[in-house]
Design a protein around this motif. Structure first.
Motif, PDB file in Angstrom:
ATOM      1  N   VAL A 148      68.085  47.046  10.505  1.00 30.84           N
ATOM      2  CA  VAL A 148      68.391  48.142  11.425  1.00 30.84           C
ATOM      3  C   VAL A 148      67.596  48.040  12.736  1.00 30.84           C
ATOM      4  CG1 VAL A 148      68.416  50.662  11.672  1.00 30.84           C
ATOM      5  CG2 VAL A 148      68.882  49.630   9.432  1.00 30.84           C
ATOM      6  N   LEU A 149      66.308  47.652  12.626  1.00 32.12           N
ATOM      7  CA  LEU A 149      65.433  47.687  13.801  1.00 32.12           C
ATOM      8  C   LEU A 149      65.973  46.949  15.030  1.00 32.12           C
ATOM      9  CD1 LEU A 149      61.636  47.390  12.915  1.00 32.12           C
ATOM     10  CD2 LEU A 149      62.894  49.302  13.943  1.00 32.12           C
ATOM     11  N   PRO A 150      66.570  45.752  14.859  1.00 33.95           N
ATOM     12  CA  PRO A 150      67.058  45.037  16.063  1.00 33.95           C
ATOM     13  C   PRO A 150      68.093  45.835  16.851  1.00 33.95           C
ATOM     14  CG  PRO A 150      67.027  43.578  14.147  1.00 33.95           C
ATOM     15  CD  PRO A 150      66.765  44.959  13.630  1.00 33.95           C
ATOM     16  N   LEU A 151      68.736  46.797  16.175  1.00 38.31           N
ATOM     17  CA  LEU A 151      69.781  47.581  16.852  1.00 38.31           C
ATOM     18  C   LEU A 151      69.225  48.416  18.001  1.00 38.31           C
ATOM     19  CD1 LEU A 151      71.637  48.682  13.622  1.00 38.31           C
ATOM     20  CD2 LEU A 151      72.657  47.325  15.477  1.00 38.31           C
ATOM     21  N   LEU A 152      67.936  48.710  17.967  1.00 42.44           N
ATOM     22  CA  LEU A 152      67.356  49.507  19.054  1.00 42.44           C
ATOM     23  C   LEU A 152      67.528  48.796  20.399  1.00 42.44           C
ATOM     24  CD1 LEU A 152      64.093  50.741  17.290  1.00 42.44           C
ATOM     25  CD2 LEU A 152      66.137  52.092  17.837  1.00 42.44           C
ATOM     26  N   ASP A 153      67.561  47.488  20.360  1.00 41.17           N
ATOM     27  CA  ASP A 153      67.822  46.735  21.592  1.00 41.17           C
ATOM     28  C   ASP A 153      69.280  46.288  21.676  1.00 41.17           C
ATOM     29  OD1 ASP A 153      65.175  46.805  22.650  1.00 41.17           O
ATOM     30  OD2 ASP A 153      64.606  45.461  21.019  1.00 41.17           O
ATOM     31  N   GLU A 154      69.871  45.993  20.514  1.00 37.32           N
ATOM     32  CA  GLU A 154      71.222  45.412  20.542  1.00 37.32           C
ATOM     33  C   GLU A 154      72.285  46.446  20.949  1.00 37.32           C
ATOM     34  OE1 GLU A 154      70.327  42.073  17.089  1.00 37.32           O
ATOM     35  OE2 GLU A 154      71.756  43.672  16.670  1.00 37.32           O
ATOM     36  N   ILE A 155      72.095  47.702  20.572  1.00 34.45           N
ATOM     37  CA  ILE A 155      73.119  48.710  20.923  1.00 34.45           C
ATOM     38  C   ILE A 155      73.178  48.906  22.445  1.00 34.45           C
ATOM     39  CG2 ILE A 155      73.788  51.146  20.685  1.00 34.45           C
ATOM     40  CD1 ILE A 155      72.763  51.017  17.772  1.00 34.45           C
ATOM     41  N   PRO A 156      72.028  49.173  23.115  1.00 29.42           N
ATOM     42  CA  PRO A 156      72.115  49.281  24.580  1.00 29.42           C
ATOM     43  C   PRO A 156      72.587  47.979  25.225  1.00 29.42           C
ATOM     44  CG  PRO A 156      70.024  50.177  23.779  1.00 29.42           C
ATOM     45  CD  PRO A 156      70.697  49.507  22.610  1.00 29.42           C
ATOM     46  N   ALA A 157      72.162  46.838  24.668  1.00 31.57           N
ATOM     47  CA  ALA A 157      72.573  45.553  25.268  1.00 31.57           C
ATOM     48  C   ALA A 157      74.083  45.369  25.166  1.00 31.57           C
ATOM     49  CB  ALA A 157      71.857  44.398  24.572  1.00 31.57           C
ATOM     50  N   ALA A 158      74.702  45.999  24.168  1.00 31.60           N
ATOM     51  CA  ALA A 158      76.161  45.888  24.019  1.00 31.60           C
ATOM     52  C   ALA A 158      76.881  46.904  24.910  1.00 31.60           C
ATOM     53  CB  ALA A 158      76.550  46.102  22.557  1.00 31.60           C
ATOM     54  N   GLY A 159      76.114  47.626  25.721  1.00 26.45           N
ATOM     55  CA  GLY A 159      76.728  48.581  26.650  1.00 26.45           C
ATOM     56  C   GLY A 159      77.095  49.896  25.999  1.00 26.45           C
ATOM     57  N   LEU A 160      76.479  50.198  24.862  1.00 24.07           N
ATOM     58  CA  LEU A 160      76.776  51.450  24.164  1.00 24.07           C
ATOM     59  C   LEU A 160      75.599  52.417  24.305  1.00 24.07           C
ATOM     60  CD1 LEU A 160      78.180  49.748  20.946  1.00 24.07           C
ATOM     61  CD2 LEU A 160      79.517  51.087  22.575  1.00 24.07           C
ATOM     62  N   GLY A 161      75.913  53.693  24.463  1.00 28.26           N
ATOM     63  CA  GLY A 161      74.866  54.706  24.514  1.00 28.26           C
ATOM     64  C   GLY A 161      74.236  54.842  23.132  1.00 28.26           C
ATOM     65  N   LEU A 162      72.953  55.232  23.095  1.00 19.35           N
ATOM     66  CA  LEU A 162      72.248  55.299  21.806  1.00 19.35           C
ATOM     67  C   LEU A 162      71.387  56.554  21.711  1.00 19.35           C
ATOM     68  CD1 LEU A 162      71.165  54.158  19.130  1.00 19.35           C
ATOM     69  CD2 LEU A 162      69.571  52.753  20.452  1.00 19.35           C
ATOM     70  N   LYS A 163      71.607  57.288  20.608  1.00 16.39           N
ATOM     71  CA  LYS A 163      70.690  58.355  20.232  1.00 16.39           C
ATOM     72  C   LYS A 163      70.140  58.012  18.865  1.00 16.39           C
ATOM     73  CE  LYS A 163      73.015  61.975  22.835  1.00 16.39           C
ATOM     74  NZ  LYS A 163      73.849  63.177  22.783  1.00 16.39           N
ATOM     75  N   VAL A 164      68.829  58.080  18.727  1.00 14.72           N
ATOM     76  CA  VAL A 164      68.182  57.786  17.441  1.00 14.72           C
ATOM     77  C   VAL A 164      67.819  59.121  16.809  1.00 14.72           C
ATOM     78  CG1 VAL A 164      66.215  56.660  16.340  1.00 14.72           C
ATOM     79  CG2 VAL A 164      67.244  55.638  18.393  1.00 14.72           C
ATOM     80  N   ASN A 165      68.349  59.370  15.625  1.00  7.68           N
ATOM     81  CA  ASN A 165      68.086  60.640  14.934  1.00  7.68           C
ATOM     82  C   ASN A 165      66.999  60.445  13.888  1.00  7.68           C
ATOM     83  OD1 ASN A 165      70.075  61.941  16.353  1.00  7.68           O
ATOM     84  ND2 ASN A 165      71.620  61.785  14.747  1.00  7.68           N
ATOM     85  N   VAL A 166      65.960  61.259  13.978  1.00  4.44           N
ATOM     86  CA  VAL A 166      64.830  61.157  13.055  1.00  4.44           C
ATOM     87  C   VAL A 166      64.660  62.497  12.341  1.00  4.44           C
ATOM     88  CG1 VAL A 166      62.367  60.618  12.856  1.00  4.44           C
ATOM     89  CG2 VAL A 166      63.697  59.712  14.796  1.00  4.44           C
ATOM     90  N   VAL A 167      64.866  62.528  11.036  1.00  3.42           N
ATOM     91  CA  VAL A 167      64.576  63.749  10.278  1.00  3.42           C
ATOM     92  C   VAL A 167      63.070  63.751  10.009  1.00  3.42           C
ATOM     93  CG1 VAL A 167      65.003  65.028   8.142  1.00  3.42           C
ATOM     94  CG2 VAL A 167      66.872  63.770   9.234  1.00  3.42           C
ATOM     95  N   VAL A 168      62.402  64.832  10.420  1.00  5.27           N
ATOM     96  CA  VAL A 168      60.937  64.866  10.310  1.00  5.27           C
ATOM     97  C   VAL A 168      60.531  65.384   8.935  1.00  5.27           C
ATOM     98  CG1 VAL A 168      58.822  65.818  11.291  1.00  5.27           C
ATOM     99  CG2 VAL A 168      60.741  65.220  12.797  1.00  5.27           C
ATOM    100  N   LEU A 169      59.783  64.566   8.215  1.00  5.35           N
ATOM    101  CA  LEU A 169      59.349  64.918   6.861  1.00  5.35           C
ATOM    102  C   LEU A 169      57.819  64.968   6.850  1.00  5.35           C
ATOM    103  CD1 LEU A 169      61.784  62.497   4.987  1.00  5.35           C
ATOM    104  CD2 LEU A 169      62.088  64.950   5.326  1.00  5.35           C
ATOM    105  N   PRO A 170      57.260  66.179   6.803  1.00  2.00           N
ATOM    106  CA  PRO A 170      55.797  66.297   6.860  1.00  2.00           C
ATOM    107  C   PRO A 170      55.125  65.492   5.760  1.00  2.00           C
ATOM    108  CG  PRO A 170      56.825  68.459   7.026  1.00  2.00           C
ATOM    109  CD  PRO A 170      57.920  67.492   6.681  1.00  2.00           C
ATOM    110  N   GLY A 171      54.081  64.770   6.146  1.00  2.00           N
ATOM    111  CA  GLY A 171      53.326  63.982   5.173  1.00  2.00           C
ATOM    112  C   GLY A 171      53.989  62.652   4.853  1.00  2.00           C
ATOM    113  N   VAL A 172      55.177  62.432   5.380  1.00  2.00           N
ATOM    114  CA  VAL A 172      55.885  61.173   5.101  1.00  2.00           C
ATOM    115  C   VAL A 172      56.039  60.359   6.382  1.00  2.00           C
ATOM    116  CG1 VAL A 172      57.949  60.097   4.103  1.00  2.00           C
ATOM    117  CG2 VAL A 172      57.145  62.302   3.217  1.00  2.00           C
ATOM    118  N   ASN A 173      56.675  60.964   7.397  1.00  2.00           N
ATOM    119  CA  ASN A 173      56.881  60.197   8.638  1.00  2.00           C
ATOM    120  C   ASN A 173      56.388  60.943   9.879  1.00  2.00           C
ATOM    121  OD1 ASN A 173      58.820  62.166   8.956  1.00  2.00           O
ATOM    122  ND2 ASN A 173      60.529  60.761   9.320  1.00  2.00           N
TER     123      ASN A 173
END
Ligand code: SAM
Ligand code: SF4
Length: 333
Positions: A148-173
């Motif tokens: 998944v991680l390479p997509l952070l660069d590959e999605i914008p490089a492919a000309g697509l808009g990107l929103k990264v959704n992070v569910v916040v879990l206290p004590g975990v992330n």
């Protein structure tokens, strides 16, 4: 079609126009995110009970004639359903050319970005809850961060808009929030932090919860965010670090602070229509379709559901006689 003969938009009793459909194309998923489903997954619907693409397309065509302009393909994990990219292309080609969007965990996305762009998809929401392999595996119960991680660069490089959704879990992330904000320094993307909601298939979110103020408190103790202008009908409060390229969003999904402008309809993989994430399904469109309903009858059923829409997610939840024990994967999150 001349403007004067265009059918009326779908408008609820509070005057809100519903022009945004979230369509779950499957309830299956290749991850087991702990806030979304139990370790052994959710009870899956029989294949025959899942809407066929032609049935979904018919519903989308009808909804587009009633003013729906945006269709988000979600699930479960949409990319596990064979043929979904072609299906998105067909939706994008409907009269009125609705905007087609995708929400995905990204595990099956690499190598398909060009196909998606050709299918007319312009923006992708990527659900990614950790940048650390061990924490990712703790949350998703699968060791696939490297896919998944390479997509952070590959999605914008492919000309697509990107929103990264992070569910916040206290004590975990929650210790990773500044690392996620750091992604916005040089990248043209939006990182959105989401309040965890009790849609984990059990009705009881495992672990501590946190609200938007708690998330902001953590962020403000580590980075200097300024409020920025967002979409007035969007669900996210937008912030940014001055001089950085990307933006930071906060989604108070559990606090339900954005109901007054909510424009969303949901159809789950079985064809159940919801006018609120927190409310019960209002009508089975699958049953109507498979018992021979005409387009006018389908539109009438959708109109009746919209006419019964509650003021907000709190009222919709109070109206349920069963507590919401469902997973977001089956509702179409
Ligand atoms: N599988 C795809 C994905 O994860 O992006 C699409 C479906 S998933 C149900 C859609 C979104 O719902 C994801 O961003 C996920 O993080 C969010 N979600 C699922 N359960 C949630 C919960 N209990 N609280 C908050 N967000 C949740
Ligand atoms: Fe699957 Fe998305 Fe639910 Fe995670 S959040 S288990 S990826 S449907």
């Amino acid at each position: 079609m001349p403007a004067q003969t265009r059918p009326a938009a779908l408008r609820d009793p509070q005057g809100r126009v519903l022009d945004y459909l979230r369509l779950a194309v499957t309830d299956r998923c290749n991850l087991r995110c702990r806030y979304c489903m139990p370790a052994d997954g959710i009870a899956l619907v029989d294949h025959d009970d899942v809407l066929r693409f032609e049935e979904m397309e018919r519903l989308c065509r009808l909804l587009v004639t009633r003013g729906v302009r945006k269709i988000r393909i979600t699930g479960g994990e949409p990319l596990v359903r064979r043929g979904v990219v072609d299906f998105m292309a067909r939706l994008g080609a409907l009269p009125g050319s609705p905007e087609i969007l995708l929400t995905t965990n990204g595990v099956l996305l690499r190598g398909r970005l060009d196909d998606l762009r050709l299918a007319g998809v312009r923006r992708i929401n990527l659900s990614l809850d950790s940048l650390d392999p061990a924490t990712f595996e703790t949350i998703a119960r699968r060791d696939v961060l490297a896919d998944v991680l390479p997509l952070l660069d590959e999605i914008p490089a492919a000309g697509l808009g990107l929103k990264v959704n992070v569910v916040v879990l206290p004590g975990v992330n929650d210790h990773e929030l500044p690392d996620f904000v750091e992604l916005t320094r040089d990248r043209d993307l939006t990182v959105r932090f989401i309040e965890p909601m009790p849609f984990d298939g059990t009705g009881l979110l495992a672990g501590r919860s946190i609200d938007g103020d708690g998330i902001l408190e953590i962020l403000n103790s580590r980075v200097h965010l300024e409020r920025a202008v967002g979409d007035p009908r969007g669900v996210d409060e937008i912030y940014a670090v001055e001089g950085w390229r990307g933006r930071v969003g906060l989604i108070r999904g559990h606090s339900r602070t954005f109901c007054a402008t909510c424009s969303r309809l949901r159809i789950d993989a079985q064809g159940a229509l919801r006018t609120c994430l927190y409310g019960a399904a209002r009508v089975s469109l699958r049953t109507l379709i498979r018992t021979g309903a005409t387009d006018d009858e389908l539109i009438a059923a959708i109109g009746a559901a919209v006419a019964g829409r509650f003021d907000d997610g709190h009222a919709a939840a109070r109206d349920r006689d069963d507590p919401a024990h469902q997973s977001m994967a089956s509702i179409g999150g």
